[in-house]
Design a protein around this motif. Structure first.
Motif, PDB file in Angstrom:
ATOM      1  N   LEU A 209      -2.416   6.687   4.260  1.00  0.00           N
ATOM      2  CA  LEU A 209      -3.402   6.029   3.707  1.00  0.00           C
ATOM      3  C   LEU A 209      -3.767   5.150   3.376  1.00  0.00           C
ATOM      4  CD1 LEU A 209       0.091   4.057   2.951  1.00  0.00           C
ATOM      5  CD2 LEU A 209      -0.553   5.131   1.478  1.00  0.00           C
ATOM      6  N   LEU A 210      -5.046   5.679   4.416  1.00  0.00           N
ATOM      7  CA  LEU A 210      -6.047   4.964   4.648  1.00  0.00           C
ATOM      8  C   LEU A 210      -7.250   6.123   5.651  1.00  0.00           C
ATOM      9  CD1 LEU A 210      -5.358   2.732   7.753  1.00  0.00           C
ATOM     10  CD2 LEU A 210      -5.079   1.853   4.950  1.00  0.00           C
TER      11      LEU A 210
ATOM     12  N   ALA B 205      -3.184   0.574  -6.193  1.00  0.00           N
ATOM     13  CA  ALA B 205      -3.167  -0.720  -5.043  1.00  0.00           C
ATOM     14  C   ALA B 205      -5.206  -1.014  -4.966  1.00  0.00           C
ATOM     15  CB  ALA B 205      -3.212  -0.018  -3.918  1.00  0.00           C
TER      16      ALA B 205
ATOM     17  N   GLY C 179      -0.190   2.500  -3.417  1.00  0.00           N
ATOM     18  CA  GLY C 179      -1.987   3.252  -2.869  1.00  0.00           C
ATOM     19  C   GLY C 179      -1.341   4.828  -3.551  1.00  0.00           C
TER      20      GLY C 179
ATOM     21  N   ASN D 204      -8.543   2.152   1.146  1.00  0.00           N
ATOM     22  CA  ASN D 204      -7.127   2.475   0.830  1.00  0.00           C
ATOM     23  C   ASN D 204      -7.777   4.340   0.400  1.00  0.00           C
ATOM     24  OD1 ASN D 204      -5.350   4.593  -0.591  1.00  0.00           O
ATOM     25  ND2 ASN D 204      -5.636   2.849  -2.421  1.00  0.00           N
ATOM     26  N   SER D 205      -7.304   4.901   1.240  1.00  0.00           N
ATOM     27  CA  SER D 205      -7.256   6.553   0.732  1.00  0.00           C
ATOM     28  C   SER D 205      -7.082   7.080  -0.523  1.00  0.00           C
ATOM     29  CB  SER D 205      -6.727   6.945   1.623  1.00  0.00           C
ATOM     30  OG  SER D 205      -5.633   7.399   1.289  1.00  0.00           O
ATOM     31  N   TYR D 206      -6.492   6.523  -1.098  1.00  0.00           N
ATOM     32  CA  TYR D 206      -6.074   6.635  -2.556  1.00  0.00           C
ATOM     33  C   TYR D 206      -7.316   5.801  -3.464  1.00  0.00           C
ATOM     34  CZ  TYR D 206      -2.253   8.634  -2.103  1.00  0.00           C
ATOM     35  OH  TYR D 206      -1.307   9.850  -1.280  1.00  0.00           O
ATOM     36  N   THR D 207      -8.469   5.358  -3.234  1.00  0.00           N
ATOM     37  CA  THR D 207      -9.524   5.096  -3.567  1.00  0.00           C
ATOM     38  C   THR D 207     -10.322   5.595  -4.664  1.00  0.00           C
ATOM     39  OG1 THR D 207     -11.163   3.294  -3.676  1.00  0.00           O
ATOM     40  CG2 THR D 207     -10.961   4.849  -2.006  1.00  0.00           C
TER      41      THR D 207
ATOM     42  N   ASP E  81      -9.224  -1.610  -3.554  1.00  0.00           N
ATOM     43  CA  ASP E  81      -9.243  -0.462  -2.550  1.00  0.00           C
ATOM     44  C   ASP E  81      -9.840  -1.106  -1.031  1.00  0.00           C
ATOM     45  OD1 ASP E  81     -10.263   1.535  -5.821  1.00  0.00           O
ATOM     46  OD2 ASP E  81     -10.745  -1.221  -5.513  1.00  0.00           O
TER      47      ASP E  81
ATOM     48  N   LEU F 106       0.873  -1.155   0.266  1.00  0.00           N
ATOM     49  CA  LEU F 106       0.437  -0.100   0.174  1.00  0.00           C
ATOM     50  C   LEU F 106       0.733   0.870  -0.510  1.00  0.00           C
ATOM     51  CD1 LEU F 106      -2.840   1.041   0.135  1.00  0.00           C
ATOM     52  CD2 LEU F 106      -2.767   1.335   2.625  1.00  0.00           C
TER      53      LEU F 106
ATOM     54  N   ALA G 264       1.088   3.558   8.337  1.00  0.00           N
ATOM     55  CA  ALA G 264       0.182   3.747   7.482  1.00  0.00           C
ATOM     56  C   ALA G 264      -1.187   4.775   7.167  1.00  0.00           C
ATOM     57  CB  ALA G 264      -1.200   2.369   7.032  1.00  0.00           C
TER      58      ALA G 264
END
Length: 434
Positions: free
Chosen positions: A132-133, A113, A108, A325-328, A115, A104, A127
């Motif tokens: 990242l979360l 990464a 990420g 995942n914060s990048y989803t 979701d 991640l 993380a």
């Protein structure tokens, strides 16, 4: 990076507001020109999924979920059920549980990464620090109400809940009832048993465990040592070389007489195969491996043996949770999935398929759990466990512990106290450099 996490949380909240507005608009004026509240959301949800009928997943949402190999059968079923219920496709990719946090970190930000992923609670500190979360805000109230408090605390960082608890776990002693009808209660009993059972030429051994910090920690914790002070929250107080830990390592070396192998040769695959073949009588492992033995071994599970100093074996315990995942690109759908996968029913399904012990309170009271002698063995050991730390820098401890255990086992000429002191200094230096 933390700003990005907050931004995503705001996006989720805004989408919820819009969803509620759409629901009210459609319900109040009956205007057929307005979009339906959620064409793929169920009209009647379970109590455990609470507010899901108020959420509208992103248009065209599709999810990728990371899951370990031993959880594949379970997660494939969950993904299919979620798609049938919400119309959102779910693709499951195999990534080892211990590798998901590291993946991640790189995948990420590059937006490659998953979701939704599963992390052991000791990995969430780094993380979260890296942004990242996403916090579990939409389903926070019901998540807190439905799961044991230990799991909620372990899935939180700085008093913010991030995870959707999936299972609680510690390791215990698997025993082959055809070889040992009753499990040994002390290490001395194991040493005596090994005198007649062991045959290294035939690859027959009394007991095995993996030489990593997680599984070998009892030789520290049962001799007065600890990872961090203040219940594993104070990284300024490292206790891996305190108490009578030197005695613990002296006893560890004594066990080489019944396990004459280099530490690096004792892998999960090796001991799993030997246990399945009846060549290994006792196997220190966790609930995630129950499925590998249920149909191949007359399996029993018991607490780890007492040490010569009279102390119980102190193991590490952990909580695995789903995280978003914060990048989803699909935060609403991802939160929906994490909540769905962590429901009481699905935690029980996970237990049935893989042996993972539920974190859900009602699931823990289910006869499936309470009346299972295998699961009860883990629960007994859980009472003599300490939660792993989630402070940033704990990864340095795991690396140093593994290297130290292997070095002291393989090279008996090394001085134990000096090696332990050097390990602690290496950890401190590594933390200071970050």
């Amino acid at each position: 990076m933390l700003k990005r996490s907050k931004w995503f949380s705001l996006v989720v909240s805004m989408m919820l507001v819009f969803a509620l507005a759409a629901c009210n608009s459609a319900g109040n004026n009956g205007n057929e020109g307005n979009p339906a509240p959620a064409t793929n959301a169920p009209a009647n949800d379970t109590a455990e999924e609470g507010s899901t009928d108020e959420l509208v997943p992103e248009k065209g949402a599709k999810l990728v979920v990371w899951e370990a190999q031993e959880q594949q059968a379970y997660m494939q079923e969950i993904g299919k059920a979620f798609e049938e219920k919400y119309g959102i496709p779910v693709s499951v990719e195999v990534v080892a549980g211990g590798d998901q946090g590291a993946r991640l970190t790189t995948d990420g930000p590059s937006k490659t990464a998953a979701d939704v992923l599963t992390l052991p609670h000791d990995q969430i500190g780094l993380a979260v620090k890296a942004g990242l979360l996403l916090p579990n805000e939409v389903f926070e109230e019901e998540t807190r109400a439905n799961n044991v408090e230990t799991a909620i605390k372990a899935s939180s960082y700085d008093n913010v809940l991030y995870g959707y608890p999936k299972s609680v776990e510690t390791y215990a002693m698997f025993y082959n009832k055809d070889i040992l009808p009753e499990p040994p209660k002390t290490w001395d009993e194991i040493l005596s048993f090994a005198e007649t059972f062991n045959d290294p030429a035939q690859k027959k051994y009394a007991i095995m465990w993996e030489f990593v910090g997680y599984y070998t920690y009892p030789f520290i914790g049962s001799y007065g040592g600890y990872m961090f002070g203040d219940n594993n929250t104070n990284a300024d107080d490292i206790g891996l070389n305190k108490g009578d830990v030197v005695q613990g390592f002296e006893f560890l070396r004594k066990l080489k007489s019944i396990l004459p192998m280099n530490a690096g040769d004792i892998t999960y695959d090796v001991k799993t195969q030997l246990f399945q073949e009846g060549k290994l009588a006792l196997n220190i492992d966790g609930p995630w491996s129950v499925a590998a033995f249920k149909d191949k071994v007359n399996l029993g599970v018991a607490p780890l043996p007492k040490f010569p100093n009279g102390n119980d074996s102190i193991t590490f315990s952990g909580v695995k949770s789903y995280y978003v995942n914060s990048y989803t690109p699909y935060p609403v759908a991802a939160h929906l999935f994490a909540n769905f996968a962590s429901s009481k029913e699905n935690q029980l399904k996970n237990y049935q398929l893989t042996g993972a012990i539920p974190a859900n309170i009602e699931a823990g009271e289910d006869p499936l759990i309470k009346d299972d002698p295998i699961t009860s063995g883990f629960f007994q050991q859980f009472a003599n466990s300490v939660p792993m730390s989630s402070v940033p820098g704990v990864d340095l401890v795991w690396e140093a512990l593994k290297a130290t255990f292997i070095a002291l086992w393989d090279d008996t000429s090394l001085d134990i106290k000096t090696t332990l002191d050097n390990m602690v200094q290496t950890i401190k230096d590594g933390m200071s450099a970050r």
